[in-house]
Design a protein around this motif. Sequence first.
Motif, PDB file in Angstrom:
ATOM      1  N   ASP A 281      -2.870  21.498 -22.052  1.00 33.75           N
ATOM      2  CA  ASP A 281      -1.981  22.365 -23.557  1.00 33.75           C
ATOM      3  C   ASP A 281      -3.448  22.849 -24.050  1.00 33.75           C
ATOM      4  O   ASP A 281      -4.704  22.980 -23.307  1.00 33.75           O
ATOM      5  CB  ASP A 281      -1.865  21.632 -24.805  1.00 33.75           C
ATOM      6  N   SER A 282      -3.745  24.043 -24.588  1.00 34.07           N
ATOM      7  CA  SER A 282      -4.817  25.109 -24.498  1.00 34.07           C
ATOM      8  C   SER A 282      -4.077  26.470 -26.109  1.00 34.07           C
ATOM      9  O   SER A 282      -3.176  26.204 -26.889  1.00 34.07           O
ATOM     10  CB  SER A 282      -4.588  26.698 -23.439  1.00 34.07           C
ATOM     11  N   VAL A 283      -4.978  25.718 -26.542  1.00 29.07           N
ATOM     12  CA  VAL A 283      -5.268  26.725 -28.095  1.00 29.07           C
ATOM     13  C   VAL A 283      -6.408  28.367 -27.442  1.00 29.07           C
ATOM     14  O   VAL A 283      -7.619  27.689 -27.782  1.00 29.07           O
ATOM     15  CB  VAL A 283      -5.279  26.139 -28.943  1.00 29.07           C
ATOM     16  N   GLU A 284      -6.684  29.514 -28.491  1.00 34.59           N
ATOM     17  CA  GLU A 284      -7.040  30.149 -28.909  1.00 34.59           C
ATOM     18  C   GLU A 284      -7.506  30.417 -30.141  1.00 34.59           C
ATOM     19  O   GLU A 284      -6.234  30.730 -30.574  1.00 34.59           O
ATOM     20  CB  GLU A 284      -6.668  31.925 -27.516  1.00 34.59           C
ATOM     21  N   LEU A 285      -8.889  30.346 -31.058  1.00 34.05           N
ATOM     22  CA  LEU A 285      -9.086  30.953 -32.160  1.00 34.05           C
ATOM     23  C   LEU A 285      -9.385  32.242 -32.496  1.00 34.05           C
ATOM     24  O   LEU A 285     -10.410  32.856 -31.772  1.00 34.05           O
ATOM     25  CB  LEU A 285      -9.797  29.521 -32.477  1.00 34.05           C
TER      26      LEU A 285
ATOM     27  N   ARG B 113      -2.366  19.999 -35.703  1.00 31.73           N
ATOM     28  CA  ARG B 113      -3.609  21.626 -35.842  1.00 31.73           C
ATOM     29  C   ARG B 113      -3.171  22.589 -35.347  1.00 31.73           C
ATOM     30  O   ARG B 113      -3.265  23.395 -35.164  1.00 31.73           O
ATOM     31  CB  ARG B 113      -4.981  21.321 -36.506  1.00 31.73           C
ATOM     32  N   PHE B 114      -3.222  22.328 -33.650  1.00 29.16           N
ATOM     33  CA  PHE B 114      -3.530  23.099 -32.504  1.00 29.16           C
ATOM     34  C   PHE B 114      -1.982  22.919 -32.402  1.00 29.16           C
ATOM     35  O   PHE B 114      -2.091  23.893 -30.746  1.00 29.16           O
ATOM     36  CB  PHE B 114      -4.376  21.891 -31.632  1.00 29.16           C
ATOM     37  N   GLY B 115      -1.061  22.431 -32.359  1.00 24.09           N
ATOM     38  CA  GLY B 115       0.175  22.760 -32.254  1.00 24.09           C
ATOM     39  C   GLY B 115       0.135  21.359 -31.181  1.00 24.09           C
ATOM     40  O   GLY B 115       1.383  21.917 -29.700  1.00 24.09           O
ATOM     41  N   TRP B 116      -0.536  20.604 -31.011  1.00 22.83           N
ATOM     42  CA  TRP B 116      -0.272  19.828 -29.249  1.00 22.83           C
ATOM     43  C   TRP B 116       0.225  18.279 -29.614  1.00 22.83           C
ATOM     44  O   TRP B 116      -0.126  17.413 -28.675  1.00 22.83           O
ATOM     45  CB  TRP B 116      -2.145  19.913 -28.969  1.00 22.83           C
TER      46      TRP B 116
ATOM     47  N   ARG C 212     -11.704  29.915 -27.390  1.00 22.35           N
ATOM     48  CA  ARG C 212     -10.612  29.346 -26.573  1.00 22.35           C
ATOM     49  C   ARG C 212     -10.255  27.978 -25.709  1.00 22.35           C
ATOM     50  O   ARG C 212     -12.125  27.158 -25.758  1.00 22.35           O
ATOM     51  CB  ARG C 212     -10.545  30.123 -24.963  1.00 22.35           C
ATOM     52  N   TYR C 213      -9.584  26.706 -26.716  1.00 26.25           N
ATOM     53  CA  TYR C 213     -10.290  25.579 -26.017  1.00 26.25           C
ATOM     54  C   TYR C 213      -8.982  25.346 -24.844  1.00 26.25           C
ATOM     55  O   TYR C 213      -7.902  25.137 -25.389  1.00 26.25           O
ATOM     56  CB  TYR C 213     -10.778  24.912 -27.290  1.00 26.25           C
ATOM     57  N   SER C 214      -9.376  23.743 -24.812  1.00 26.49           N
ATOM     58  CA  SER C 214      -8.630  23.292 -23.386  1.00 26.49           C
ATOM     59  C   SER C 214      -7.822  21.714 -23.978  1.00 26.49           C
ATOM     60  O   SER C 214      -9.051  20.757 -24.358  1.00 26.49           O
ATOM     61  CB  SER C 214      -8.417  23.763 -22.024  1.00 26.49           C
TER      62      SER C 214
END
Length: 259
Positions: free
Chosen positions: A131-135, A231-234, A146-148
């Motif tokens: 998964d990944s997220v962009e803040l 928090r990141f939806g993971w 961006r974090y993975s």
Amino acid sequence: MPPLTLLYQDEHLVAVHKPSGLLVHRSALSRGETEFLLQRLRDQIGQRVYPVHRLDRPTSGVMVFALSSAVAARLCEAFSEQRVDKRYLAVVRGAAPEHEWLEYALREEDGIRPKAEMPAMPAATEITRLDSVELPVQVDRYPKARYSLVEARPLTGRRHQIRRHLSRRGYPIIGDARHGKGVHNRFFAQRLEAPRLLLAATQLVFEHPLLGQRIELECALDTPMQALFQRFGWAGHLPLDRQRVLPNAPPLKSTASLI
């Protein structure tokens, strides 16, 4: 101090959730430390335990200990021959590749001898981006961060292998003071309440050294990592504390031929 979470126990071995920040046992690098996983576990279950593998101090997750020297010898052999499947979860900087084999030879790091005197040893790690997220915040020179979430499966057991492989590939683990990036580590510690190395050993699969059963152990994340995943939806990637014993499973094969 709360008791350690036991993930599995029989008359031959015991598995436990190692907290982040706790050293496994005394060593030349542990001067001034008074708390060790080995001693805490021994006191909790009331018998001697024998370590058979290692986790770095800041890494949390599942660890197995033998309850006799004979069982320890067999388990150590299984680890050294890569007949143990290991799964880790890591939060890294950037958009990690969907799937990749990282094969960078690594020098052993014992903290005593100069690195130049240490031979480079083959090392292989399989990574998969889950998964990944962009803040919408600027942490370094980019306007967004961006974090993975990465699954890492080390096929060898070099010291700091996952941390060093991911850093060399350009995706350092958040919270890694030695191989990571300070600005991102501080952002997670100060803004996201995640002040630890975001690396956890979530699964071990191995053949029982005496009974021949396949033991599959899974370990939940600690509170800071669970909160970050939420928090990141993971949340769908959160592991649970659970065990499976498969009495008729075929023995695990060595992965040495893959490297």
